[in-house]
Motif scaffolding. Structure first.
Motif, PDB file in Angstrom:
ATOM      1  N   THR A 228       0.827  -1.210   0.000  1.00 51.41           N
ATOM      2  CA  THR A 228       0.000   0.000   0.000  1.00 51.41           C
ATOM      3  C   THR A 228       0.862   1.260   0.000  1.00 51.41           C
ATOM      4  OG1 THR A 228      -1.613  -1.272   1.273  1.00 51.41           O
ATOM      5  CG2 THR A 228      -1.993   1.089   1.126  1.00 51.41           C
ATOM      6  N   ARG A 287     -11.969  -3.042  -7.083  1.00 57.12           N
ATOM      7  CA  ARG A 287     -10.592  -3.539  -7.208  1.00 57.12           C
ATOM      8  C   ARG A 287     -10.534  -4.806  -8.052  1.00 57.12           C
ATOM      9  NH1 ARG A 287      -6.590  -4.880  -8.563  1.00 57.12           N
ATOM     10  NH2 ARG A 287      -4.517  -4.785  -7.646  1.00 57.12           N
TER      11      ARG A 287
ATOM     12  N   SER B 206      -6.737   1.918   1.890  1.00 62.79           N
ATOM     13  CA  SER B 206      -6.590   1.323   0.564  1.00 62.79           C
ATOM     14  C   SER B 206      -7.957   1.160  -0.100  1.00 62.79           C
ATOM     15  CB  SER B 206      -5.878  -0.032   0.701  1.00 62.79           C
ATOM     16  OG  SER B 206      -5.784  -0.667  -0.541  1.00 62.79           O
ATOM     17  N   CYS B 207      -8.952   0.748   0.696  1.00 66.68           N
ATOM     18  CA  CYS B 207     -10.321   0.635   0.163  1.00 66.68           C
ATOM     19  C   CYS B 207     -10.859   1.995  -0.267  1.00 66.68           C
ATOM     20  CB  CYS B 207     -11.245   0.037   1.221  1.00 66.68           C
ATOM     21  SG  CYS B 207     -10.939  -1.714   1.523  1.00 66.68           S
ATOM     22  N   ALA B 210      -9.442   2.749  -3.613  1.00 69.18           N
ATOM     23  CA  ALA B 210     -10.097   1.939  -4.651  1.00 69.18           C
ATOM     24  C   ALA B 210     -11.506   2.455  -4.936  1.00 69.18           C
ATOM     25  CB  ALA B 210     -10.140   0.473  -4.223  1.00 69.18           C
ATOM     26  N   TRP B 225      -1.190   2.153  -8.728  1.00 67.49           N
ATOM     27  CA  TRP B 225      -2.563   1.968  -8.249  1.00 67.49           C
ATOM     28  C   TRP B 225      -2.799   0.514  -7.855  1.00 67.49           C
ATOM     29  CZ3 TRP B 225      -7.064  -0.708  -9.080  1.00 67.49           C
ATOM     30  CH2 TRP B 225      -8.234  -0.169  -8.523  1.00 67.49           C
ATOM     31  N   ARG B 226      -2.299  -0.409  -8.676  1.00 70.19           N
ATOM     32  CA  ARG B 226      -2.508  -1.834  -8.377  1.00 70.19           C
ATOM     33  C   ARG B 226      -1.960  -2.207  -7.007  1.00 70.19           C
ATOM     34  NH1 ARG B 226      -4.147  -4.266 -13.178  1.00 70.19           N
ATOM     35  NH2 ARG B 226      -3.380  -2.993 -14.864  1.00 70.19           N
ATOM     36  N   ASP B 227      -0.738  -1.790  -6.717  1.00 73.07           N
ATOM     37  CA  ASP B 227      -0.138  -2.154  -5.434  1.00 73.07           C
ATOM     38  C   ASP B 227      -0.834  -1.449  -4.271  1.00 73.07           C
ATOM     39  OD1 ASP B 227       1.592  -3.809  -6.675  1.00 73.07           O
ATOM     40  OD2 ASP B 227       3.404  -2.688  -6.218  1.00 73.07           O
ATOM     41  N   THR B 228      -1.133  -0.152  -4.473  1.00 71.65           N
ATOM     42  CA  THR B 228      -1.717   0.632  -3.389  1.00 71.65           C
ATOM     43  C   THR B 228      -3.090   0.094  -2.998  1.00 71.65           C
ATOM     44  OG1 THR B 228      -0.535   2.537  -4.321  1.00 71.65           O
ATOM     45  CG2 THR B 228      -2.181   3.008  -2.636  1.00 71.65           C
ATOM     46  N   THR B 229      -3.791  -0.493  -3.940  1.00 74.67           N
ATOM     47  CA  THR B 229      -5.149  -0.971  -3.649  1.00 74.67           C
ATOM     48  C   THR B 229      -5.237  -2.497  -3.575  1.00 74.67           C
ATOM     49  OG1 THR B 229      -5.676  -1.024  -6.007  1.00 74.67           O
ATOM     50  CG2 THR B 229      -6.198   1.022  -4.829  1.00 74.67           C
ATOM     51  N   ARG B 230      -4.109  -3.187  -3.584  1.00 77.71           N
ATOM     52  CA  ARG B 230      -4.158  -4.663  -3.603  1.00 77.71           C
ATOM     53  C   ARG B 230      -5.025  -5.212  -2.468  1.00 77.71           C
ATOM     54  NH1 ARG B 230      -1.737  -8.687  -0.923  1.00 77.71           N
ATOM     55  NH2 ARG B 230      -0.135  -7.378   0.012  1.00 77.71           N
ATOM     56  N   VAL B 231      -4.817  -4.720  -1.253  1.00 80.21           N
ATOM     57  CA  VAL B 231      -5.532  -5.311  -0.119  1.00 80.21           C
ATOM     58  C   VAL B 231      -7.033  -5.014  -0.145  1.00 80.21           C
ATOM     59  CG1 VAL B 231      -3.488  -5.373   1.361  1.00 80.21           C
ATOM     60  CG2 VAL B 231      -5.002  -3.382   1.449  1.00 80.21           C
ATOM     61  N   ALA B 232      -7.456  -4.017  -0.927  1.00 79.17           N
ATOM     62  CA  ALA B 232      -8.882  -3.689  -0.992  1.00 79.17           C
ATOM     63  C   ALA B 232      -9.703  -4.842  -1.573  1.00 79.17           C
ATOM     64  CB  ALA B 232      -9.104  -2.417  -1.815  1.00 79.17           C
TER      65      ALA B 232
END
Lengths: 303, 303
Positions: A228, A287, B206-207, B210, B225-232
């Motif tokens: 993140t 996402r 992160s959510c 997203a 963007w992909r990494d920053t929102t991965r956990v969402a």
């Protein structure tokens, strides 16, 4: 694509010499990719710093390096402006008269509206310039981190206006495609508006998350926090320049993120499970709805 | 560590049967790691869902699976509670009387304060329970995504209180170390306070990022963007449960993120380059100051 290239007359058909103004990570990667595509190409890199010039030559990004941007441009039929965004327009205007009549100038800047507006006020620069933004990069800087596949399967946005020369536009689109990218065209304004959300505001939000880190939390960090906040390690000067060129759209998207955070805080404090789950489901679906990089089609190109 | 294990009398010295209550991604990975470490171990997995039980057996996470949690616990000297956090305490209290006198109950919940408080109000459960939180997981759920190396080089927080049995505490710490993790002990309160920042608020932020995605931006998405929102993409029900167990600390850290966003918005709108660069430099330094996973030492363990 390659087949149609070889039969259609194009400014790109016989590139001889490329000048890369600013051989950092992106400029160096442009050099490596160009040399992979055209092994005979002469690629001249410029930097004010001798160590950067040496590193660019050592890494094979360029065939030679110089501090003399004018000389580099006089020799080149392609010029790539890879300086920080705050200097791209002034460089285009300064160097355009050195570039051959048939030459092409493009850039790799992450913002486009101010750059293109400023360049189009100059007749010479305007006639040779086509704006580009490859959505690719990394936290590390310098030509020693350049990669010949940096643009492979990445998005490159090309930003023509009514003033843009159509043959140069086609050549720039073709060039990025040959370097492996998926090319889209957008107006400079639309580009900046959309990048504000997807890239610039995301960067500042990631920095905000990193900023609240406390020392005692460091041993508990897992892969979630790492991913993140990955982009928060990016170059502060580069992102300051980007923010100043696209301030209002970025600020608007940061406010939208704050509104979402308000909603999360409100439902947590009230213990409203159902609304909380709905908000999380919405984020999850957005996402998950984003295609993985390999699923992005080259058909996105509209050059 | 292994040498000292074999000579010191420990509850861990001869595990025979483990029960995993809830064989999802984490429970399944506990099973795979245990079976890798002790190939002769009997591992009984439980799930209310036949398909999950079948998948857990098929993936080799468990030697057998059942819907009968009581029977599984009666056979086990180790019990791993791997249900959603909202059900861990009630399961510990319900199942503790089934577990042998010398048995050990632990869990994998991402929150600890409410769980441990509730369990410690029950005399039987309290005597056998030691709280654990492996900081590991993924967006995908189900035993089919379990990994035998999920805990390798990961942090596991063990959360004893004054009530915790010291031999069981030592055994639980040793067990996670044998599964490859770096173990730290923290009080349940400190655990929740720190995880609120490093994990829970990070997830909701992160959510929020997203959530503001617009359709027209999707083709421009890059790796940032992909990494920053991965956990969402994580499970909304799981994160709803976590948020409700740790609401006030999470809300406080989300407010801290909002304050940082306010600062970014203010300096962008005023064009204050120097302050903006300073804020970004601070975030960059915090991010860069975090050691990479391989650099985290096993010496972090203080069991």
């Amino acid at each position: 694509m390659l087949a149609s290239m070889s039969t259609s007359p194009s400014l790109l058909s016989q590139p001889r010499t490329a000048a890369i103004i600013g051989v950092g990570l992106l400029g160096g990667s442009v050099g490596l990719s160009l040399r992979k595509q055209w092994p005979e190409l002469t690629v001249i890199g410029t930097s004010r710093t001798a160590a950067t010039r040496d590193a660019a030559v050592a890494a094979g990004c360029v065939t030679s390096a110089t501090a003399d941007e004018h000389a580099a441009c006089e020799a080149a039929d392609w010029v790539f402006l890879c300086t920080p965004v705050g200097r791209i327009a002034e460089k285009a205007i300064e160097l355009a008269p050195c570039v051959a009549e048939t030459g092409i100038i493009t850039d790799v800047g992450s913002t486009k509206r101010q750059i293109v507006e400023q360049i189009e006020r100059d007749l010479v620069a305007r006639s040779k310039f086509v704006g580009s933004h490859p959505i690719a990069g990394g936290e590390k800087t310098g030509p020693q981190h350049a990669r010949e596949d940096l643009f492979q399967a990445k998005q490159v946005i090309v930003t023509p206006t009514a003033q843009t020369d159509s043959r140069r536009l086609a050549a720039v689109c073709q060039l990025w495609q040959l370097l492996g990218a998926n090319v889209q065209t957008l107006s400079p304004e639309r580009h900046d508006e959309r990048l504000a959300g997807i890239s610039h505001a995301t960067h500042f939000a990631s920095c905000a998350i990193a900023s609240i880190l406390r020392d005692e939390e460091i041993p508990l960090i897992g892969s979630g926090w790492r991913d993140t906040t990955r982009v928060a390690a990016g170059d502060p000067q580069m992102w300051t320049d980007i923010a100043l060129q696209n301030a209002l759209p970025i600020a608007a998207r940061l406010r939208a993120i704050q509104t979402q955070l308000d909603a999360f805080i409100r439902v947590m404090e009230s213990g409203d499970q159902e609304t909380l789950k709905n908000l999380l489901t919405e984020a999850q679906q957005l996402r998950q709805g984003v295609p993985t990089p390999s699923a992005v089609s080259v058909a996105d190109s509209d050059c």
